[in-house]
Scaffold this active site. Structure first.
Site, mmCIF file in Angstrom:
data_model
loop_
_atom_site.group_PDB
_atom_site.id
_atom_site.type_symbol
_atom_site.label_atom_id
_atom_site.label_comp_id
_atom_site.label_asym_id
_atom_site.label_seq_id
_atom_site.Cartn_x
_atom_site.Cartn_y
_atom_site.Cartn_z
ATOM 1 N N ARG A 1 0.832 -1.196 0.000
ATOM 2 C CA ARG A 1 0.000 0.000 0.000
ATOM 3 C C ARG A 1 0.870 1.250 0.000
ATOM 4 O O ARG A 1 2.019 1.223 0.436
ATOM 5 C CB ARG A 1 -0.908 0.026 1.229
ATOM 6 C CG ARG A 1 -1.869 -1.148 1.345
ATOM 7 C CD ARG A 1 -2.699 -1.005 2.600
ATOM 8 N NE ARG A 1 -3.644 -2.103 2.773
ATOM 9 C CZ ARG A 1 -3.401 -3.212 3.467
ATOM 10 N NH1 ARG A 1 -2.213 -3.365 4.073
ATOM 11 N NH2 ARG A 1 -4.306 -4.162 3.578
ATOM 12 N N LYS B 1 -2.210 -1.584 7.791
ATOM 13 C CA LYS B 1 -3.570 -1.052 7.878
ATOM 14 C C LYS B 1 -4.448 -1.862 8.819
ATOM 15 O O LYS B 1 -5.258 -1.299 9.562
ATOM 16 C CB LYS B 1 -4.196 -1.018 6.477
ATOM 17 C CG LYS B 1 -5.593 -0.431 6.440
ATOM 18 C CD LYS B 1 -6.133 -0.423 5.029
ATOM 19 C CE LYS B 1 -7.553 0.134 4.995
ATOM 20 N NZ LYS B 1 -8.094 0.133 3.609
ATOM 21 N N HIS C 1 -4.185 -9.737 3.468
ATOM 22 C CA HIS C 1 -5.639 -9.918 3.467
ATOM 23 C C HIS C 1 -6.055 -11.071 4.381
ATOM 24 O O HIS C 1 -5.492 -12.163 4.291
ATOM 25 C CB HIS C 1 -6.146 -10.195 2.049
ATOM 26 C CG HIS C 1 -6.225 -8.976 1.201
ATOM 27 N ND1 HIS C 1 -5.247 -8.637 0.302
ATOM 28 C CD2 HIS C 1 -7.160 -7.992 1.127
ATOM 29 C CE1 HIS C 1 -5.583 -7.505 -0.306
ATOM 30 N NE2 HIS C 1 -6.730 -7.095 0.182
ATOM 31 N N TYR D 1 -8.773 -7.311 -5.696
ATOM 32 C CA TYR D 1 -7.368 -7.059 -6.008
ATOM 33 C C TYR D 1 -6.768 -8.000 -7.046
ATOM 34 O O TYR D 1 -5.851 -7.611 -7.761
ATOM 35 C CB TYR D 1 -6.540 -7.105 -4.725
ATOM 36 C CG TYR D 1 -6.807 -5.919 -3.843
ATOM 37 C CD1 TYR D 1 -6.305 -4.669 -4.164
ATOM 38 C CD2 TYR D 1 -7.594 -6.035 -2.717
ATOM 39 C CE1 TYR D 1 -6.569 -3.560 -3.377
ATOM 40 C CE2 TYR D 1 -7.869 -4.930 -1.918
ATOM 41 C CZ TYR D 1 -7.351 -3.705 -2.260
ATOM 42 O OH TYR D 1 -7.619 -2.618 -1.481
#
Length: 336
Positions: A208, A233, A313, A323
């Site tokens: 990211r 995140k 993920h 994605y």
């Protein structure tokens, strides 16, 4: 004990119990007494809570709860709360006892449709904000005892849009890097050139933007070919393998002595990328699309569980639907 006062031709009743104050005016003392007796009983039974406003609830939530979350996205949540208080002052000033699901439904529709003062926003933005505000109201219900039911519980969310499938063509990648002044032959000394380096690094690693701009030299293990991300995140640390191209970008940046490595903030990266993209004449592409491109390329090497380990993920459905976006041509190549 309630107090009663006659003013003019009406009676005023006032209650002050358990930090809760209520008052009302009535034509007769008997009506005032009946109302005060009933309201006091509700307070003592815990059926009436303190007279806080929506703004007070939300601000307390971002002050007390948001900083403790695993993703530590405090600034984002604070900004969303302050935006609501600024743009919808009537809703923000409402007492919690007066706010209803209809108020939040009206807010939702106004956000989706826009008006003369505000532009319409995407359904995903409205849903994200509703989830934040709903969490705040549920905390006020379960932990603070401010309310008995959340008025957001019955408010329907907008339908989720189709997930993005945009991937950059190689020609677009080359044009963007050229517009940003990044080449593999020279150290990216300017911030604009380092934005180009960050873009290629994102495609190589599927990291990211925030992870890239926060990357420090001490997090990189060149001998073992991976970068360790201590904070991501979702709040969990993870390690990302580095391709030869990614390592070459790191070696370009090392002599520049920036800390963090790319010498950019998230806002700088976003602004510089947009300018470079526009100069390159590329439309409909965001920096975050590099993550989809990176994961789709890595999927040619790693299986889905390995891919999730790299990307961080936890929900494989998001990885697959949002994605990982192979074209029919990509899949046909694997058959060959």
């Amino acid at each position: 004990m309630p107090s009663y006062r006659k003013r003019g031709g009406v009676w005023r009743a006032e209650i002050a119990r358990k930090g809760i104050r209520k008052s009302g005016t009535f034509n007769t003392k008997a009506e005032a007494v009946a109302w005060a007796t009933a309201e006091e009983a509700k307070i003592m039974a815990g059926k009436v809570t303190a007279d806080h406003t929506v703004a007070e609830l939300l601000r307390r939530y971002v002050t007390m709860v948001s900083p403790k979350k695993a993703n530590r996205n405090t600034k984002f949540e604070y900004n969303r709360v302050e935006a609501l208080i600024r743009d919808y002052p009537e809703l923000a000033a409402k007492k919690l006892s007066d706010v209803r699901a209809a108020d939040w439904a009206a807010w939702r529709d106004d956000r989706l449709n826009g008006n003369g003062e505000r532009k319409a926003v995407a359904g995903s933005t409205v849903s994200r904000d509703l989830n934040l505000f709903s969490a705040a109201f549920m905390t006020a219900k379960r932990e603070w005892g401010w309310i008995h039911e959340s008025p957001i519980s019955g408010v329907s969310r907008p339908r989720d849009p189709q997930p993005r499938s945009r991937r950059p063509e190689q020609d677009e990648i080359d044009r963007i890097c050229l517009a940003l002044g990044y080449t593999t032959d020279e150290p990216p000394e300017t911030a604009t050139a380092r934005c180009g380096a960050a873009y290629l690094f994102a495609i190589e690693t599927a990291m990211r933007a925030g992870e890239i701009v926060g990357l420090r030299l001490q997090d990189i293990h060149k001998e073992k070919r991976y970068a360790h991300l201590p904070r991501t995140k979702n709040g969990s640390a993870r390690s990302v393998p580095l391709s030869s191209r990614a390592l070459a970008i790191i070696e370009q940046l090392e002599p520049l002595g920036h800390d963090p490595l790319f010498g950019l903030t998230s806002s700088q990266l976003d602004a510089l990328f947009r300018k470079g993209r526009d100069r390159a004449g590329v439309e409909g592409l965001t920096f975050h699309d590099s993550r989809r491109e990176g994961l789709t390329r890595l999927a040619k090497i790693f299986n889905v569980m390995e891919l999730a380990k790299i990307s961080g993920h936890r929900d494989l459905r998001i990885l697959q639907n949002v994605y990982y976006a192979p074209t029919a041509e990509d899949l046909a190549e694997r058959l060959a």
